[in-house]
Scaffold this active site. Structure first.
Site: not given
Ligand SMILES: NC(=O)c1ccc[n+]([C@@H]2O[C@H](COP(=O)([O-])OP(=O)(O)OC[C@H]3O[C@@H](n4cnc5c(N)ncnc54)[C@H](OP(=O)(O)O)[C@@H]3O)[C@@H](O)[C@H]2O)c1
Length: 277
Positions: A132, A145
């Site tokens: 991130s 985080y």
């Molecule tokens: N959205 C943003 O603004 C942003 C910015 C910077 C970085 N990121 C990073 O991008 C990545 C993806 O995030 P996203 O934005 O796509 O969020 P999201 O829509 O909330 O998706 C998160 C994914 O992680 C999985 N997950 C959560 N806990 C888990 C566990 N215990 N075991 C296995 N899978 C798990 C969830 O699947 P299940 O709940 O079905 O297991 C879901 O598929 C993350 O690492 C996040 O920190 C996001």
């Protein structure tokens, strides 16, 4: 030969978009997460589903075993799964802090460990770790985080040098604000933990920023990150880091060049820029 990829966090957001993109690019894709029902549309598109809970070592080992048995190789590991556990550091129970580390750092690290022998045998492979812009600066109420994302940045730098002799590439993806489920989860955790503690007046303002960030005009759709991941995977010589989407380039520039006190002032100002909801 068809290339094989494993994408974690495939049930939503960036992971889901990445699976779709890699299927289009011709990969055999294993899509992993806990919510199998949410991944049914990906299965219809041709992905193989894996039930994966990153807090459970047996689940991680079984996931990699399934890939070994079904495909015998792994060309691309996209360590994307993660969530934002927010709350003033004083308010977050240590059990939750450990869970945050387990999912965002140790689960990712374990998958790297298990993927390495497969990739070493092929003398090729790419590991993509999604961190991130928050792996380069902190914000109030995001201590755990940000600790995970800083950790994965450093971990990935070490891994990249260790795996280079075996022809395995390690890439870091640093998204900015992306429209996914992430903001809602982070918002809820902050309100639950610090919404009525000594930190409440400031925490609730920050919570409003978290829920607004994704809907803000500079937030990007998850496909932007998926495209960066696909670009990195396809590159003959990928960059080490890809800042992508949602103001990432500006934030990364500021994180690099601003003096620390200015960074604190900027992040606090942004944190408190909305009315509490
Ligand atoms: N959205 C943003 O603004 C942003 C910015 C910077 C970085 N990121 C990073 O991008 C990545 C993806 O995030 P996203 O934005 O796509 O969020 P999201 O829509 O909330 O998706 C998160 C994914 O992680 C999985 N997950 C959560 N806990 C888990 C566990 N215990 N075991 C296995 N899978 C798990 C969830 O699947 P299940 O709940 O079905 O297991 C879901 O598929 C993350 O690492 C996040 O920190 C996001």
């Amino acid at each position: 030969m068809q290339k094989t990829a494993l994408v974690t966090g495939a049930s939503a957001g960036i992971g889901e978009a990445t699976v779709k993109r890699l299927l289009k690019d011709g990969y055999k894709v294993f899509a992993a997460a806990r919510r199998l029902d949410r991944m049914a549309p990906l299965e219809r598109l041709g992905a193989e589903l894996i039930d994966l809970d990153l807090t459970d070592d047996a689940s991680i080992v079984a996931a990699m075993e399934k890939i070994r048995a079904a495909a015998g190789r792994l060309d691309l590991l996209v360590n994307n799964a993660g969530y934002g556990s927010y709350g003033a550091i004083e308010d977050v129970p240590m059990e939750e802090a450990r869970r945050q580390m387990e999912v965002n750092v140790f689960g990712l690290a374990r998958l790297c460990q298990l993927a390495t022998p497969l990739m070493r045998a092929q003398r090729s492979g790419t590991i993509v770790n999604v961190t991130s812009i928050g792996g380069k600066f902190g914000e109030p109420f995001g201590g755990w985080y940000h600790a995970t994302k800083f950790a994965v940045e450093g971990f990935s730098d070490c891994l990249r040098m260790e795996l280079r002799p075996f022809g395995i590439r390690v890439v870091v993806i640093e998204p900015g604000a992306i429209r996914t489920e992430w903001g809602g989860i982070a918002h809820q955790s902050l309100v639950e933990r610090s919404g009525s503690s000594a930190y409440a007046p400031w925490a609730l303002r920050h919570a409003a920023v978290l829920s607004g960030a994704e809907s803000g005009s500079f937030a990007s759709p998850p496909e932007v990150v998926a495209n960066a991941i696909a670009r990195a995977a396809a590159a003959r010589r990928p960059r080490i880091r890809y800042g992508t989407g949602g103001g990432a380039k500006v934030f990364l520039f500021l994180a690099h060049w601003l003096p620390d006190r200015w960074k604190d002032a900027l992040m606090w100002r942004m944190s408190q820029s909305r009315r509490a909801d």
